[in-house]
Design a protein around this motif. Structure first.
Motif, PDB file in Angstrom:
ATOM      1  N   LEU A 178     -87.261  20.511 -63.872  1.00  0.00           N
ATOM      2  CA  LEU A 178     -86.464  20.235 -65.279  1.00  0.00           C
ATOM      3  C   LEU A 178     -87.270  21.125 -66.400  1.00  0.00           C
ATOM      4  O   LEU A 178     -88.248  20.592 -66.894  1.00  0.00           O
ATOM      5  CB  LEU A 178     -86.647  18.850 -65.749  1.00  0.00           C
ATOM      6  CG  LEU A 178     -85.853  18.474 -66.986  1.00  0.00           C
ATOM      7  CD1 LEU A 178     -84.296  18.764 -66.901  1.00  0.00           C
ATOM      8  CD2 LEU A 178     -85.997  16.760 -67.002  1.00  0.00           C
ATOM      9  N   LEU A 179     -86.736  22.143 -66.638  1.00  0.00           N
ATOM     10  CA  LEU A 179     -87.476  23.373 -67.454  1.00  0.00           C
ATOM     11  C   LEU A 179     -86.789  23.730 -68.607  1.00  0.00           C
ATOM     12  O   LEU A 179     -85.293  23.971 -68.591  1.00  0.00           O
ATOM     13  CB  LEU A 179     -87.859  24.421 -66.722  1.00  0.00           C
ATOM     14  CG  LEU A 179     -88.944  24.462 -65.511  1.00  0.00           C
ATOM     15  CD1 LEU A 179     -89.299  25.623 -64.864  1.00  0.00           C
ATOM     16  CD2 LEU A 179     -90.337  23.877 -66.302  1.00  0.00           C
ATOM     17  N   ARG A 180     -87.132  23.659 -69.941  1.00  0.00           N
ATOM     18  CA  ARG A 180     -86.561  24.248 -71.177  1.00  0.00           C
ATOM     19  C   ARG A 180     -87.065  25.663 -71.535  1.00  0.00           C
ATOM     20  O   ARG A 180     -86.093  26.364 -72.225  1.00  0.00           O
ATOM     21  CB  ARG A 180     -86.937  23.421 -72.268  1.00  0.00           C
ATOM     22  CG  ARG A 180     -86.750  21.985 -72.020  1.00  0.00           C
ATOM     23  CD  ARG A 180     -87.403  20.961 -73.187  1.00  0.00           C
ATOM     24  NE  ARG A 180     -87.396  19.522 -72.733  1.00  0.00           N
ATOM     25  CZ  ARG A 180     -86.518  18.708 -73.336  1.00  0.00           C
ATOM     26  NH1 ARG A 180     -85.543  19.190 -74.031  1.00  0.00           N
ATOM     27  NH2 ARG A 180     -86.505  17.563 -72.904  1.00  0.00           N
ATOM     28  N   ASP A 181     -88.027  26.223 -71.025  1.00  0.00           N
ATOM     29  CA  ASP A 181     -88.511  27.521 -71.236  1.00  0.00           C
ATOM     30  C   ASP A 181     -88.509  28.282 -70.148  1.00  0.00           C
ATOM     31  O   ASP A 181     -89.017  28.160 -68.957  1.00  0.00           O
ATOM     32  CB  ASP A 181     -90.000  27.371 -71.938  1.00  0.00           C
ATOM     33  CG  ASP A 181     -90.474  28.749 -72.461  1.00  0.00           C
ATOM     34  OD1 ASP A 181     -90.021  29.709 -72.153  1.00  0.00           O
ATOM     35  OD2 ASP A 181     -91.497  28.371 -73.063  1.00  0.00           O
ATOM     36  N   PRO A 182     -87.538  29.541 -69.935  1.00  0.00           N
ATOM     37  CA  PRO A 182     -87.567  30.405 -68.917  1.00  0.00           C
ATOM     38  C   PRO A 182     -88.846  31.155 -68.743  1.00  0.00           C
ATOM     39  O   PRO A 182     -88.833  31.715 -67.554  1.00  0.00           O
ATOM     40  CB  PRO A 182     -86.261  31.160 -69.273  1.00  0.00           C
ATOM     41  CG  PRO A 182     -86.417  31.291 -71.156  1.00  0.00           C
ATOM     42  CD  PRO A 182     -86.621  30.011 -71.181  1.00  0.00           C
ATOM     43  N   PHE A 203     -94.331  14.765 -51.811  1.00  0.00           N
ATOM     44  CA  PHE A 203     -93.239  15.128 -53.103  1.00  0.00           C
ATOM     45  C   PHE A 203     -93.841  15.927 -53.936  1.00  0.00           C
ATOM     46  O   PHE A 203     -94.869  16.178 -54.065  1.00  0.00           O
ATOM     47  CB  PHE A 203     -92.829  13.733 -53.482  1.00  0.00           C
ATOM     48  CG  PHE A 203     -93.705  12.870 -53.972  1.00  0.00           C
ATOM     49  CD1 PHE A 203     -94.091  13.035 -55.462  1.00  0.00           C
ATOM     50  CD2 PHE A 203     -94.597  12.038 -53.576  1.00  0.00           C
ATOM     51  CE1 PHE A 203     -95.031  12.308 -56.049  1.00  0.00           C
ATOM     52  CE2 PHE A 203     -95.518  11.112 -53.950  1.00  0.00           C
ATOM     53  CZ  PHE A 203     -95.997  11.390 -55.217  1.00  0.00           C
ATOM     54  N   TYR A 204     -92.987  16.250 -54.620  1.00  0.00           N
ATOM     55  CA  TYR A 204     -93.444  17.351 -55.850  1.00  0.00           C
ATOM     56  C   TYR A 204     -92.375  17.116 -56.967  1.00  0.00           C
ATOM     57  O   TYR A 204     -91.156  16.687 -56.850  1.00  0.00           O
ATOM     58  CB  TYR A 204     -93.584  18.773 -55.655  1.00  0.00           C
ATOM     59  CG  TYR A 204     -92.459  19.480 -55.088  1.00  0.00           C
ATOM     60  CD1 TYR A 204     -91.333  19.909 -55.785  1.00  0.00           C
ATOM     61  CD2 TYR A 204     -92.244  19.967 -53.886  1.00  0.00           C
ATOM     62  CE1 TYR A 204     -90.558  20.705 -55.260  1.00  0.00           C
ATOM     63  CE2 TYR A 204     -91.371  20.775 -53.298  1.00  0.00           C
ATOM     64  CZ  TYR A 204     -90.465  21.177 -54.200  1.00  0.00           C
ATOM     65  OH  TYR A 204     -88.990  21.667 -53.662  1.00  0.00           O
ATOM     66  N   ASP A 205     -92.898  17.453 -58.201  1.00  0.00           N
ATOM     67  CA  ASP A 205     -91.750  17.446 -59.399  1.00  0.00           C
ATOM     68  C   ASP A 205     -92.402  18.077 -60.395  1.00  0.00           C
ATOM     69  O   ASP A 205     -93.670  18.456 -60.469  1.00  0.00           O
ATOM     70  CB  ASP A 205     -91.420  15.993 -59.902  1.00  0.00           C
ATOM     71  CG  ASP A 205     -90.103  15.923 -60.644  1.00  0.00           C
ATOM     72  OD1 ASP A 205     -89.409  17.249 -61.011  1.00  0.00           O
ATOM     73  OD2 ASP A 205     -89.653  15.112 -60.942  1.00  0.00           O
ATOM     74  N   VAL A 206     -91.610  19.061 -61.517  1.00  0.00           N
ATOM     75  CA  VAL A 206     -92.117  19.757 -62.529  1.00  0.00           C
ATOM     76  C   VAL A 206     -90.933  19.443 -63.662  1.00  0.00           C
ATOM     77  O   VAL A 206     -89.892  19.384 -63.492  1.00  0.00           O
ATOM     78  CB  VAL A 206     -91.900  21.209 -62.484  1.00  0.00           C
ATOM     79  CG1 VAL A 206     -92.275  21.893 -63.540  1.00  0.00           C
ATOM     80  CG2 VAL A 206     -92.890  21.538 -61.117  1.00  0.00           C
ATOM     81  N   VAL A 207     -91.615  19.167 -64.676  1.00  0.00           N
ATOM     82  CA  VAL A 207     -90.805  18.628 -66.116  1.00  0.00           C
ATOM     83  C   VAL A 207     -91.641  19.045 -67.095  1.00  0.00           C
ATOM     84  O   VAL A 207     -92.493  18.901 -67.400  1.00  0.00           O
ATOM     85  CB  VAL A 207     -90.772  17.148 -66.205  1.00  0.00           C
ATOM     86  CG1 VAL A 207     -90.100  16.492 -67.517  1.00  0.00           C
ATOM     87  CG2 VAL A 207     -90.193  16.321 -65.169  1.00  0.00           C
ATOM     88  N   GLN A 208     -90.708  19.743 -68.204  1.00  0.00           N
ATOM     89  CA  GLN A 208     -91.074  20.149 -69.389  1.00  0.00           C
ATOM     90  C   GLN A 208     -90.716  19.431 -70.490  1.00  0.00           C
ATOM     91  O   GLN A 208     -89.323  19.364 -70.450  1.00  0.00           O
ATOM     92  CB  GLN A 208     -90.674  21.705 -69.675  1.00  0.00           C
ATOM     93  CG  GLN A 208     -91.261  22.316 -70.900  1.00  0.00           C
ATOM     94  CD  GLN A 208     -91.001  23.872 -70.949  1.00  0.00           C
ATOM     95  OE1 GLN A 208     -89.866  24.275 -70.540  1.00  0.00           O
ATOM     96  NE2 GLN A 208     -91.829  24.610 -71.549  1.00  0.00           N
TER      97      GLN A 208
END
Length: 408
Positions: A178-182, A203-208
């Motif tokens: 879940l990213l806002r910045d390309p 498991f893994y996850d990435v959130v901005q």
């Protein structure tokens, strides 16, 4: 009783299957009438079937005979026994020997009962009043073939269901970042270990978040199976919710441990994880470890191993763990690689020694100049190739490759 009339019931007229070797087919007759049993064995002797023949006088005797076996056996089951009659006998035999093929023995006027037995799970029915060697041959062969076809169909269906379960768990364990910045780049990969048809608890996850900070987690629930995978999904979702509600650092891990303890099915289950926070600007990294391996830092000159001060795995001693938040500067162009221990737990070389952290680091150093996606793919392939002589990856692997584009 007239045993001379030919024919069997519910058997299609078609080319017979190949004749098995004479001793390949164990046959169990479950019949309480001694005279019928003797006559039956005489017909069997005239058939092309083998003489691996056993006679049980009751269902209880048959259950004892079949205990711990049954696969490849054809059971000829009378429906009028002293301890079970009718369809109840079929149901009990299916419980005791689910892998066996069952042919029920009926009277001349019991065709409807035979059809009901087939609907209940038997493979065929045979009229004792119309028994011949050829009829017995055909009934046993086709019953075994039908049982084999049923097993193959069941295995195919189980495989489809397992694939569906894998897909469902994969969506929960391995989400889209879940990213806002390309300008922030994520390469993620999951690789199952050997002999694992279902995903494990990696498991893994990435959130901005709104302030521009990028939060990442890689975790691993101990054990392997559906319960562990479900717990991994629970922790991953809880982590994302914590990040989006502003809970970070050691406080976040305390929340995750409370959830793990509440949701785990077995008291011995625990989870390791590492979280990374990239504030805007790309010049700093904050790391918290809970019983998890360190991370690798890629720069233009090589790859290094970084192991921040850590704390105990979640759920190992609930309420007693203390976790430390560690910050370090990031040079422009630095990439962070976080992963689960399946990436270095495999066995390599003739002696089967563990690859280990240093072996993984050496493999990564040889690839340090590659772009992120190629680096990850080549690293996983390299590790897998090294372990090929020992069965491949010994455990599942989850890996994240994270960086700001051009250090921005």
């Amino acid at each position: 009783m007239d045993w001379s009339k030919a024919g069997t019931a519910a058997v299609p007229a078609q080319t017979e299957p190949p004749v098995p070797h004479r001793h390949d087919v164990p046959i169990l007759l479950v019949e309480d009438d001694a005279g019928d049993a003797v006559l039956f064995e005489e017909v069997l002797a005239d058939s092309d079937l083998g003489h691996d023949f056993t006679w049980s006088k009751s269902l209880a005797e048959a259950e004892e005979e079949l205990r711990g076996s049954g696969s490849g056996t054809c059971i000829l089951l009378d429906l009028h026994l002293p301890d079970a009659t009718g369809l109840a006998a079929v149901r009990r035999m299916l419980e005791v020997a689910p892998e066996a093929a069952i042919v029920v023995l009926t009277g001349l006027a019991d065709g409807r009962t035979g059809l009901s037995a087939v609907a209940e799970g038997a493979q065929d029915y045979l009229s004792k009043a119309q028994l011949t060697a050829d009829g017995l041959n055909r009934a046993v062969r086709y019953a075994l073939q039908r049982k084999q076809a049923q097993r193959a169909t069941a295995a195919l269906q189980a495989g489809r269901l397992q694939a569906q379960e894998n897909a469902r768990l994969e969506r929960g364990l391995l989400p889209v970042p879940l990213l806002r910045d390309p300008g922030f780049r994520v390469v993620a990969r999951y690789e199952p270990g050997r002999d694992h048809a279902i995903l494990g608890g990696d498991f893994y996850d990435v959130v901005q978040t709104e302030d521009g900070s990028v939060h990442a987690v890689v975790g691993d629930v101990s054990g392997h199976g559906a319960a562990e995978a479900a717990l991994g999904v629970c922790l991953r979702v809880a982590w994302r919710a914590a990040v989006m509600s502003g809970r970070t650092g050691p406080d976040q891990l305390r929340l995750l441990e409370e959830i793990l303890v509440a949701e785990r099915e077995e008291e011995h289950l625990f989870a390791t994880l590492v979280t990374c926070v990239f504030p805007p600007g790309g010049t700093e990294l904050t790391v918290v470890r809970a019983g998890h391996p360190g991370i690798m830092l890629r720069t233009g000159t090589g790859v290094s191993w970084y192991e921040s001060p850590g704390g105990m795995a979640l759920g190992f001693l609930p309420g007693h763990a203390r976790w430390t938040e560690d910050s370090l500067p990031l040079r422009p162009g630095t990439s962070v690689v976080a992963f689960t221990d399946g990436l270095f737990e495999g066995r390599t070389g003739p002696a089967g020694e563990r690859l280990g952290e240093q072996g993984l680091l050496r493999a990564a150093e040889g690839l340090h100049g590659l772009p992120g996606q190629e680096f990850v793919d080549r690293l996983v392939q390299d590790v897998s190739d090294r372990a090929a002589d020992h069965g491949g990856l010994s455990d599942d692997v989850a890996i994240l490759h994270l960086d700001w584009e051009h250090g921005s």
